[in-house]
Design an enzyme around this catalytic site. Structure first.
Site, short mmCIF file in Angstrom:
data_model
loop_
_atom_site.label_atom_id
_atom_site.label_comp_id
_atom_site.label_asym_id
_atom_site.label_seq_id
_atom_site.Cartn_x
_atom_site.Cartn_y
_atom_site.Cartn_z
N CYS A 45 0.83 -1.21 0.00
CA CYS A 45 0.00 0.00 0.00
C CYS A 45 0.86 1.27 0.00
CB CYS A 45 -0.90 -0.02 1.23
SG CYS A 45 -1.81 1.52 1.47
N ARG A 106 -14.34 0.85 4.91
CA ARG A 106 -13.35 -0.17 4.59
C ARG A 106 -12.30 -0.20 5.68
NH1 ARG A 106 -14.63 -1.42 -0.62
NH2 ARG A 106 -12.88 -2.87 -0.70
N THR A 108 -8.88 -0.06 6.36
CA THR A 108 -7.71 0.36 5.58
C THR A 108 -6.43 0.40 6.41
OG1 THR A 108 -8.23 2.70 6.01
CG2 THR A 108 -9.07 1.75 3.97
N TYR A 172 -5.00 6.17 -9.04
CA TYR A 172 -6.21 5.42 -8.69
C TYR A 172 -7.42 5.96 -9.45
CZ TYR A 172 -3.98 2.88 -4.85
OH TYR A 172 -3.19 2.04 -4.12
N1 LIG Z 1 -7.43 5.55 4.45
C1 LIG Z 1 -7.45 5.87 3.07
C2 LIG Z 1 -6.23 5.47 2.32
C3 LIG Z 1 -5.63 4.15 2.65
C4 LIG Z 1 -6.04 3.09 1.67
O1 LIG Z 1 -6.77 3.32 0.70
N2 LIG Z 1 -5.53 1.91 1.91
C5 LIG Z 1 -5.88 0.78 1.09
C6 LIG Z 1 -4.67 0.01 0.63
S1 LIG Z 1 -3.65 0.93 -0.47
C7 LIG Z 1 -6.69 -0.18 1.91
O2 LIG Z 1 -6.33 -0.48 3.03
N3 LIG Z 1 -7.79 -0.69 1.37
C8 LIG Z 1 -8.59 -1.65 2.04
C9 LIG Z 1 -9.85 -1.93 1.30
O3 LIG Z 1 -10.15 -1.21 0.35
O4 LIG Z 1 -10.54 -2.88 1.69
C10 LIG Z 1 -8.72 5.38 2.44
O5 LIG Z 1 -9.61 5.01 3.19
O6 LIG Z 1 -8.89 5.45 1.23
#
Ligand SMILES: N[C@@H](CCC(=O)N[C@@H](CS)C(=O)NCC(=O)O)C(=O)O
Length: 312
Positions: A45, A106, A108, A172
């Protein structure tokens, strides 16, 4: 992707839900203390990658523990390869839901767990690095760099905003777009910023000049993933990183610093994106290439930088 994350073919990132803060003076209820907090990351990530780089550059490895999830994620969210030795969790979701049973977002990474309070403090990724920089100074190693110097903050913040919107999140927005127009907008903005950065890096070693700052820490994780993932998987294919002489040499310069290079795991990065994001890559087949030499001499010492912060 949950439905609400795609609006008219446009990717919209969810807001961070846990935004408590850790403060040196303890005023927030989460005082900065060595051994109290646990940072959860995935090497894949880019947002988590920043926090690993900063922790290492500042020498906070003993003060802030790390738990690493498996790079492959299914519908249950991030999983620990073995139950997390500190919290006992098998899935990251357990820690989110024990903090807030009604949480619907999510699960994250990166996120920070308070072992004393037994709850999630924050998954607010921009705040995680600046907290380590400004609230954990008592545990910085001797000679640690100032990654967020007061006089440079306005310029760093302005650059970070551009880099976040068009580069870090821009890839993204290109890759997750499900309609032509939002994809092309993100694509054009991304490469317009790459042109600006290429020019900016022609006469300075790092983004702000002679020393590595938070701005470099934030740009690097996207560059590290660019040719291996974003160029093909996210259709960001106007040019490759290796086609930009300054940007590519700059990326290799950072990679040669252990805090950057040793936290960069190309295998986990590729497996995560190509296997987990079946919305983009339904087969889950991971490309074998590209063959890139990140250790080739970068030649940027000539730009009179102070150099890498003593090999960390
Ligand atoms: N906290 C932020 C950025 C962190 C983020 O997007 N992390 C991704 C990995 S790069 C993640 O943990 N995703 C888990 C998911 O989508 O289930 C968000 O909610 O978008």
């Amino acid at each position: 992707m949950t439905a609400q994350e795609i609006e008219s073919g446009r990717f919209v990132r969810q807001a961070n839900r846990f935004t408590d803060t850790i403060t040196a003076d303890g005023s927030s209820g989460h005082p900065a203390e060595a051994g109290r907090y646990r940072l959860f990351v995935s090497y894949a990530c880019p947002w988590a990658h920043r926090s690993l780089i900063v922790r290492r550059l500042l020498g906070l490895e003993d003060a802030i523990g790390v738990g690493v999830v498996d790079p492959i994620r299914d519908e249950r969210g991030w999983r620990f390869p073995e139950p997390d030795p500190v919290t006992g969790a098998g899935f990251l979701s357990e820690l989110y839901l024990s903090t807030d049973p009604d949480y619907q977002g999510r699960y994250t990474v990166p996120c920070v767990w308070d072992t004393a309070a037994g709850r999630m403090v924050t998954n607010d990724f921009p705040a995680i690095t600046t907290t380590m920089e400004t609230q954990f100074t008592a545990w910085h190693r001797p000679g640690a760099p100032d990654l967020y110097p007061e006089p440079l903050r306005p310029e760093i913040d302005e650059l970070n905003e551009l880099v976040y919107t068009t580069v870090n999140n821009g890839v993204y927005r290109a890759g997750f777009a499900t309609a032509q127009e939002p994809y092309e907008k993100a694509f054009d903005a991304l490469f317009a910023t790459f042109d600006r950065l290429e020019e900016r890096l022609s006469d300075r070693r790092y983004l702000l000049g002679d020393a590595i700052t938070e701005a470099d820490v934030r740009l690097y994780p996207t560059l590290a993933r660019f040719d291996a993932v974003y160029h093909s998987h996210f259709k960001c294919n106007l040019r490759r990183l290796v086609d930009y002489p300054n940007l590519w040499a700059y990326a290799r310069d950072l990679y040669s610093v252990p805090a950057f290079g040793e936290t960069t795991d190309f295998d986990q990065i590729k497996r995560h994106y190509y296997v987990t994001q079946r919305n983009v890559n339904p087969s889950g087949v991971v490309p074998k290439g590209p063959l890139i030499d990140w250790t080739a001499p970068h030649g940027r010492e000539r730009l009179a930088g102070r150099g890498a912060p003593d090999g960390r």
